[in-house]
Design a protein around this motif. Structure first.
Motif, mmCIF file in Angstrom:
data_model
loop_
_atom_site.group_PDB
_atom_site.id
_atom_site.type_symbol
_atom_site.label_atom_id
_atom_site.label_comp_id
_atom_site.label_asym_id
_atom_site.label_seq_id
_atom_site.Cartn_x
_atom_site.Cartn_y
_atom_site.Cartn_z
ATOM 1 N N ALA A 171 0.722 -1.076 -0.147
ATOM 2 C CA ALA A 171 0.205 0.011 -0.081
ATOM 3 C C ALA A 171 0.695 1.226 0.038
ATOM 4 O O ALA A 171 1.976 1.229 -0.149
ATOM 5 C CB ALA A 171 -0.804 -0.035 1.134
ATOM 6 N N GLU A 172 0.277 2.380 0.152
ATOM 7 C CA GLU A 172 0.710 3.733 0.269
ATOM 8 C C GLU A 172 1.606 3.870 1.413
ATOM 9 O O GLU A 172 0.773 3.771 2.512
ATOM 10 C CB GLU A 172 -0.109 4.566 0.040
ATOM 11 N N TYR A 173 2.765 4.443 1.531
ATOM 12 C CA TYR A 173 3.277 4.867 2.757
ATOM 13 C C TYR A 173 3.104 6.436 2.909
ATOM 14 O O TYR A 173 3.710 7.127 2.685
ATOM 15 C CB TYR A 173 4.947 4.491 2.783
ATOM 16 N N ASP A 174 1.806 6.400 3.369
ATOM 17 C CA ASP A 174 1.189 7.774 3.565
ATOM 18 C C ASP A 174 1.856 8.415 4.815
ATOM 19 O O ASP A 174 2.405 8.015 5.668
ATOM 20 C CB ASP A 174 -0.128 7.873 3.353
ATOM 21 N N ARG A 175 1.365 9.817 4.919
ATOM 22 C CA ARG A 175 1.892 10.507 6.157
ATOM 23 C C ARG A 175 1.766 9.794 7.504
ATOM 24 O O ARG A 175 2.479 9.755 8.591
ATOM 25 C CB ARG A 175 1.029 11.705 6.291
ATOM 26 N N ARG A 176 0.524 9.074 7.668
ATOM 27 C CA ARG A 176 0.173 8.536 8.828
ATOM 28 C C ARG A 176 1.025 7.051 9.110
ATOM 29 O O ARG A 176 1.558 6.661 10.295
ATOM 30 C CB ARG A 176 -1.172 7.778 8.784
ATOM 31 N N GLY A 177 1.994 6.821 8.033
ATOM 32 C CA GLY A 177 2.926 5.798 8.221
ATOM 33 C C GLY A 177 4.145 5.992 9.119
ATOM 34 O O GLY A 177 4.623 4.996 9.596
ATOM 35 N N TRP A 178 4.452 7.254 9.154
ATOM 36 C CA TRP A 178 5.259 7.787 10.002
ATOM 37 C C TRP A 178 4.980 7.854 11.494
ATOM 38 O O TRP A 178 5.835 8.039 12.387
ATOM 39 C CB TRP A 178 5.931 9.084 9.608
ATOM 40 N N GLY A 179 3.919 7.141 11.776
ATOM 41 C CA GLY A 179 3.431 7.451 13.072
ATOM 42 C C GLY A 179 3.190 8.821 13.661
ATOM 43 O O GLY A 179 2.922 9.748 12.722
ATOM 44 N N GLU A 180 3.465 8.997 14.983
ATOM 45 C CA GLU A 180 3.070 10.309 15.386
ATOM 46 C C GLU A 180 3.879 11.424 14.756
ATOM 47 O O GLU A 180 3.477 12.584 14.790
ATOM 48 C CB GLU A 180 3.140 10.329 16.911
ATOM 49 N N GLY A 181 5.007 11.242 14.269
ATOM 50 C CA GLY A 181 6.133 12.095 13.887
ATOM 51 C C GLY A 181 5.548 12.516 12.451
ATOM 52 O O GLY A 181 6.107 13.523 12.088
ATOM 53 N N GLY A 182 4.502 11.687 11.626
ATOM 54 C CA GLY A 182 4.240 11.886 10.549
ATOM 55 C C GLY A 182 3.552 13.585 10.551
ATOM 56 O O GLY A 182 3.261 14.492 9.486
ATOM 57 N N HIS A 183 2.819 13.857 11.849
ATOM 58 C CA HIS A 183 2.183 14.989 11.826
ATOM 59 C C HIS A 183 3.130 16.157 12.005
ATOM 60 O O HIS A 183 2.736 17.370 11.669
ATOM 61 C CB HIS A 183 1.172 14.972 13.170
#
Length: 249
Positions: A171-183
């Motif tokens: 699937a897509e490694y989207d912003r959420r894939g980075w965990g909390e740091g994605g925000h």
């Protein structure tokens, strides 16, 4: 979309391996825009792309592969060769599950990132070395670098009769894939129309990476489904990635 492992050992038995693939992502028009519109994950360092933090190694074999490639780099192809040889090109970071080995950060970004103005060109020194040698970049770069923004995950699925199978999700490694740091990322490519300008869909532009992740037979089956979907796309507008749709507008 799901499909069982192509050509299993026992075609009459229930599948032991099932691929679950996000066709919306894989048929999207995303492409890497590093050096041609990428804003970088941190606004104050737009030229770094997603290389600011360095790369965590997935395992010892991953690090050994990179080490072999580093031996073939020199000051003409690697801007931080002197610093990397002298101070080392790896470091240890304390993670949630203990120490994690990764590429070293030098002057605010990965030690292998050649900055703008470097005579051999900006970008990953390992990536450039692979292209110069006529090889796929995935053969030399850390796993996390060549896999992004694809994401492969595993889970065991239990059937009602007590049997189980392994589910491999692509699937897509989207912003959420980075965990909390994605925000905390100021910009991220997969959800931005600016990066959905590829001439071909992801399943074609990243064919080498997908083949490495799931094998040639499974990739062939995946490509067949993607091609069938793109042929019907006008009938299925909901399958178009939102950022690809935004880019078209």
């Amino acid at each position: 979309m799901e499909f069982p492992e192509p050509a299993p050992a026992d075609p009459d038995a229930p599948p032991e391996l099932v691929y679950r693939c996000d066709l919306t992502w894989l048929t999207s028009s995303w492409t890497c825009v590093f050096g041609r519109g990428c804003a970088g994950i941190y606004a104050e360092r737009p030229d770094d792309g997603c290389c600011t933090l360095g790369a965590h190694f997935s395992d010892a074999a991953d690090e050994r592969r990179v080490r072999a490639a580093v031996r073939r780099l020199d000051a003409g192809t690697w801007q931080h060769a002197r610093e990397g040889r002298r101070g080392g090109w790896t470091e240890v970071e304390e993670g949630a599950d203990g120490p994690v080995r990764k590429t070293r950060v030098v002057d605010g970004a990965c030690v292998f990132l050649n900055r703008p103005g470097f005579p051999a060109g900006a970008g990953c020194a390992l990536h450039s070395l692979a292209l110069a040698e006529g090889r796929e970049p995935l053969e030399l770069k850390p796993d996390v670098c060549w896999q992004l923004p694809l994401r492969r995950t595993y889970r065991t699925v239990e059937r009602p009769d007590g049997t189980s199978y392994l589910e491999v999700t692509i699937a897509e490694y989207d912003r959420r894939g980075w965990g909390e740091g994605g925000h905390d990322l100021d910009w991220y490519c997969t959800g931005n129309p600016e990066a959905h300008v590829g001439a071909v869909p992801v399943f074609l532009s990243m064919a080498a990476e997908l083949t490495e992740l799931i094998g040639a037979p499974a990739y062939a089956e995946l490509a067949r489904h993607c091609e069938a979907l793109t042929g019907r796309r006008r009938m299925l507008p909901l399958t178009v990635h939102p950022a690809s749709r935004g880019a078209r507008r």
